[in-house]
Scaffold this active site. Structure first.
Site, PDB file in Angstrom:
ATOM      1  CE  LYS A 168      41.570  43.928  36.179  1.00 44.70           C
ATOM      2  NZ  LYS A 168      42.062  43.765  37.571  1.00 44.70           N
TER       3      LYS A 168
ATOM      4  CB  SER B   4      42.746  47.520  38.811  1.00 48.31           C
ATOM      5  OG  SER B   4      42.742  46.111  38.984  1.00 48.31           O
TER       6      SER B   4
ATOM      7  CB  SER C  61      42.046  44.931  41.757  1.00 48.71           C
ATOM      8  OG  SER C  61      42.990  45.966  41.775  1.00 48.71           O
TER       9      SER C  61
END
Lengths: 491, 489
Positions: free
Chosen positions: A78, A158, A182
């Site tokens: 990420k 997210s 997330s």
């Protein structure tokens, strides 16, 4: 999807050790898949040269019999994790072209164990969002589609890029971060496994901070076993993060396959929401039945402060974010807009650098911390947080080993469908997940089935502090019962 | 101790007497090798931005880790201030934007400081003392430094100081004059230096004070205060208070009211002026720093630190008065600096302490002051000065010759006894030789003899003559004795 990209992380690990294929071949297969899948926008940066160099080094170590636990395993990271000499932006314009000189503790542990970096994945800007639509690089498109439709769906957020990359076989596993859901919400939306470990299980050092008291990193994988393998490498004590627990990291993989016979699984009545889709209720019921069949005891429990969790979360998280994001001021790194004086430089830089949702949360956070409002908002939210924590403590003290809930109140929705007029509509996505962050507990999302439109639905298991092992054991029972779910490539 | 009324400290205004009320926030840089939350060096004077870690520059994802040495120093300081030590305290974020504040917040302690209430006993010049309350002591990060004079349109930032540990020591509003304020900061500095928790170097900015000043008619409630920021010398603190008190009195006597504001002292003009207006007042949005756990330690940890605390100025002064028989004033002068007191003790050990005190205070300090030298740079060591005192004590040299010897030691160095021997400086104690001189001078000056017989005080003239003709080496005691017997006094 080639054969190599369809392997589980565990199978790929074993295949590499047996020299059925090389790490370079494995990396190549994934790089090719990534190239073909650019329409998904899962990666914001591909690092093919680095991947091949790392794979080559992995092959050399395998040849010498010095393979680490993740030797040659291609992973996605990420874009919230700082990676040495690899651009890290948190998918925000304000960190344009920021290249860290350091690796986060998590990523450095992955490289220590032999993993290969394929690239950085897309996420909501500064991890603020539940659909990946707030990313400066644009939204990720889910590899899943509704039956007979080609509406572009969200992979959730997210950590949308990581979830999509794992689901679409663009990596064998990926890192995510979870502040209010997330990891678990995108895992549920994409039919992948995602675990948010106990607060303090994984070091936060080198991860771009959103809300320090809630942020926790964890893995995305296609199986429960793979998640256990990846978490073991990510977790552990770190002198550089004083909130990181000084506890040994268990062999999580050993917990996979452990019997759940005799475990008491709590089912919280407060999670039965008015207007919740019947399919969500049905999958939850199915989950209970599977666990019961495996010998677990299902008990109804009460978490009475659940309804206050979401509003309290939307005070605590923005408050911490408003302070954490103050460092992005155009002075030392990242974007700088010119101004006639320092104040104008700040204003122009931050106005241009942050997107609308980030600006909204900075404003909320600044407001709730202001003199005269602090007691009414922030202090009160912290008190609610204590009550939420106590709810869970009482349930666990009563002998419950884990709690079973739906992961999300719905299946994936279309891009642009939610939150346009009212941000709260989007915030409601986290209704089942935020409580877990507020209480600092571990939570895992595991695929449990498909809805009528063919979209994945997930279940969430919430565990006692630092008892991720029970979550892996229990989640695997669901996985064995439900089977695995893979999107049909259309990209 | 607080017996003195306010009457002698009041300031005369047109409408009567005014009382000044002063409280101080002293920022003392913690003596530590590394910063409060990072491993970067705290060394002074390095090239700009050479002592900056990733944490100090607030790079993305960086986290603070408390430096235990700084905590230890704060606790030791608290003990030195006879203060409440809080076994649990909390670090908070104080949020504001400034280029030399990389995080956009300063990590400080707001509601729960590591040290609570304590006190400092301050001796005053005219004798007597006042006890000044300490409100609290907390740990916080220093900011970096903005440099505005290196470029025509841009400012530069040096982050070497960013993250250095400071102790903010807050006094109660117990001070009533510029003199008291100066004495307070002097005493506080002395305590910190004895403890070794702050080097007290005001020129390098290791110690600086924010001074809160208000005025009122005696007996009335407190007036509105103004805060004078960052005053970095004891003399300036005094001057700033004098000016600020006068300024406030004039405003009130002209029918105006005092606006609460932050002011700066301009040493060049000797006045204070506003720093920022009320409209720009900050809302710092304090909240507990979620990156740091509450700071916790147990009483045993505190007790161990207390057991190894050095003797502090007050205790040492009491010992100098009680044990050595020094006057309170002399003892006060000697204990003000730890090095001075150490020097004195080395000289006084096994010797006449009062004589040692006289020599250290009058001769040594006088000479050091004249040459603007620190005691650590004194050319005359305690051992040499002790040797000199021994020579006086055993009658080898007179006090007058001792001053010459001191001069030689200062400029040339050497062993005192060897110098006296080599240069024939020993005093004449041969009674026969002195008798001979007395006889000679008496024979030549019969009028003086007659005078001395009627007025014994005139004997001094004979003493002078004899000392002169002996080159100052005749023992004054022997000369006196012989004179008295010869002249039949």
């Amino acid at each position: 999807m080639s054969e190599l990209t369809s392997l589980t992380l565990a199978d790929a690990r074993d295949g590499l050790r047996q020299k059925d294929f090389s790490a370079v071949e494995l990396a190549d297969a994934h790089l090719l898949a990534m190239e073909k899948a650019r329409a998904l926008n899962a990666y914001v940066l591909e690092t093919p040269e680095r991947a091949l160099a790392m794979a080559k080094a992995a092959d050399a170590r395998i040849a010498l019999g010095k393979a680490g636990p993740l030797e040659g395993i291609p992973l996605a990271v990420k874009d919230l994790f700082c990676t040495e000499a690899v651009r890290t932006t948190a998918c925000s314009h304000i960190l344009d072209n920021f290249v860290p000189t350091y690796d986060s503790t998590v990523t450095s542990q992955l490289w220590r164990d032999g993993a290969v970096l394929l690239g950085k994945t897309n996420n909501d800007e500064f991890a603020m969002g539940s659909s990946n639509e707030t990313s400066y690089f644009g939204p990720v498109t889910s590899p899943w589609r509704r039956k007979g439709a080609n509406t572009r769906l969200t992979p959730g957020g997210s950590s949308g890029g990581s979830a999509a990359a794992v689901a679409a076989h663009l990596c064998l596993g990926a890192t995510g971060t979870d502040t209010g859901g997330s990891i678990r919400q995108p895992a549920a939306f994409t039919g992948t496994v995602g675990i948010k470990p106990t607060y303090g299980r994984v070091s936060r050092w080198g991860i771009v901070a959103f809300a320090s008291s809630l942020d926790q990193a964890g893995p995305f994988t296609r199986t429960v076993r793979d998640a256990a393998i990846l978490l073991r490498s990510m977790a552990g004590h770190d002198d550089k993060d004083t909130t990181c627990a000084d506890l040994p990291v268990p062999d999580y993989e050993a917990a996979v396959g452990r019997s759940v016979k005799g475990l008491r699984i709590g089912v919280p009545k407060e999670y039965r929401l008015d207007g919740m889709p019947a399919e969500i209720e049905k999958i939850w019921e199915q989950g209970r039945a599977w666990l019961k069949a495996a010998g677990a005891e299902l008990v109804e429990v009460s978490l009475p402060h659940t309804k206050y969790a979401l509003p309290a979360y939307y005070i605590v998280a923005p408050a911490e974010a408003s302070s954490n994001l103050a460092r992005y001021d155009g002075v030392r790194y990242g974007l700088r807009e010119t101004g006639s004086d320092i104040r104008e430089m700040y204003e122009k830089t931050r106005a241009a650098g942050f997107g609308a949702e980030v600006r909204r949360r900075i404003m909320i956070g600044t407001y709730v911390l202001s003199a005269g409002y602090y007691d009414a908002y922030y202090l009160r939210a912290q008190k609610v947080r204590t009550l939420i924590k106590r709810d869970f403590e009482q349930v666990f003290d009563a002998g419950v080993h884990a709690i079973l809930t739906p992961a999300t109140p719905s299946a994936a929705f279309g891009l642009g469908e939610k939150g346009g007029a009212d941000p709260v509509e989007m915030y409601l996505n986290d209704i089942f997940t935020v409580t877990v962050n507020m209480a600092g507990l571990p939570g895992i999302a595991v695929p449990a089935g498909l809805d009528g439109q063919g979209l994945p639905l997930g279940l969430q298991l919430i565990g006692r502090p630092f008892d991720e092992e029970t979550l892996f054991a229990t989640a695997e029972v669901i996985e064995q019962s439900a089977g695995r779910f893979t999107p049909k490539p259309w990209w | 101790m607080n017996a003195k009324g306010p009457s002698d400290k009041l300031i005369r205004g047109l409408t009567g007497d005014w009382e000044v009320v002063i409280g101080m926030e002293v920022h003392a840089q913690v003596a530590s090798n590394a910063k409060l939350f990072s491993g970067a060096s705290t060394e002074f004077g390095a090239a700009p931005n050479s002592h900056v870690s990733l944490v100090d520059a607030a790079m993305p994802g960086m986290l603070p880790v408390i430096n235990e040495e700084c905590v230890r120093q704060a606790i030791r300081t608290g003990l030195g201030l006879k203060a409440q030590i809080n076994l649990r305290s909390v670090f908070d974020r104080k949020n504001y934007f400034y280029p030399d504040l990389p995080q956009g917040y300063q990590i400080s302690q707001y509601k729960a400081p590591v040290v609570g209430e304590g006190e400092v006993v301050v001796d005053l010049d005219g004798g007597g003392s006042v006890t000044i309350g300490i409100e609290r002591l907390h740990l916080e990060q220093d900011a970096g430094k903005s440099l505005h004079d290196r470029h025509p349109t841009m400012s530069y930032v040096d982050l070497n100081r960013s993250g250095v540990a400071l102790m903010e020591i807050v006094s109660k509003p117990d001070l009533r004059s510029a003199e008291e304020a100066k004495a307070f900061i002097t005493k506080l500095r002395s305590i910190l230096r004895y403890l070794g928790t702050c080097d007290g170097d005001m020129e390098k900015g290791s110690l600086r004070a924010d001074v809160n000043v208000s005025v009122r008619k005696p007996g009335e409630p407190l007036g509105t205060r103004c805060e004078i920021k960052n005053v970095n010398s004891i003399r300036f603190i005094g001057a700033a208070i004098e000016h600020e008190a006068r300024r406030q009195i004039e405003i009130i006597e002209d029918g105006g009211i005092i606006e609460q504001e932050t002011r700066l002292f301009d040493p060049g003009r000797g006045e204070t002026r506003p720093m920022r207006s009320k409209e720009e007042a900050h809302d710092y949005r304090y909240f507990p720093d979620p990156d740091l756990l509450p700071l916790e330690f147990d009483q045993a940890y505190v007790d161990a630190l207390a057991a190894h605390l050095p003797e502090l100025p007050d205790a040492r002064k009491a010992r100098f008065v009680g044990g050595f028989g020094l006057s309170a004033y002399d003892a006060g002068v000697l204990v003000a600096e730890r090095e001075t007191a150490d020097y004195f003790e080395a000289v006084a050990k096994g010797r006449d302490a009062k004589a040692a005190a006289n020599w250290v205070i009058n001769e040594l300090f006088g000479r050091l002051n004249k040459e603007a030298k620190d005691i650590k740079a004194s050319p005359v060591t305690a051992q040499q000065l002790g040797g000199l005192l021994d020579l006086i004590a055993d009658g080898t040299i007179s006090g007058k010759i001792a001053k010459d010897l001191f001069e030689i030691l200062w400029t040339e160095g050497g062993d005192p006894r060897a110098i006296v021997t080599a240069r024939g400086m020993a005093q004449v104690t041969d009674l026969g030789a002195i008798e001979k001189l007395v006889d000679e001078i008496a024979a030549q000056n019969p009028d003086k003899v007659a005078q001395a017989r009627t007025n014994p005080k005139a004997i001094g003239w004979f003493v002078g003559q004899i000392m002169k003709s002996s080159g100052g080496k005749a023992s004054p005691q022997a000369v006196n004795d012989i004179l008295k017997s010869k002249l039949g006094l």
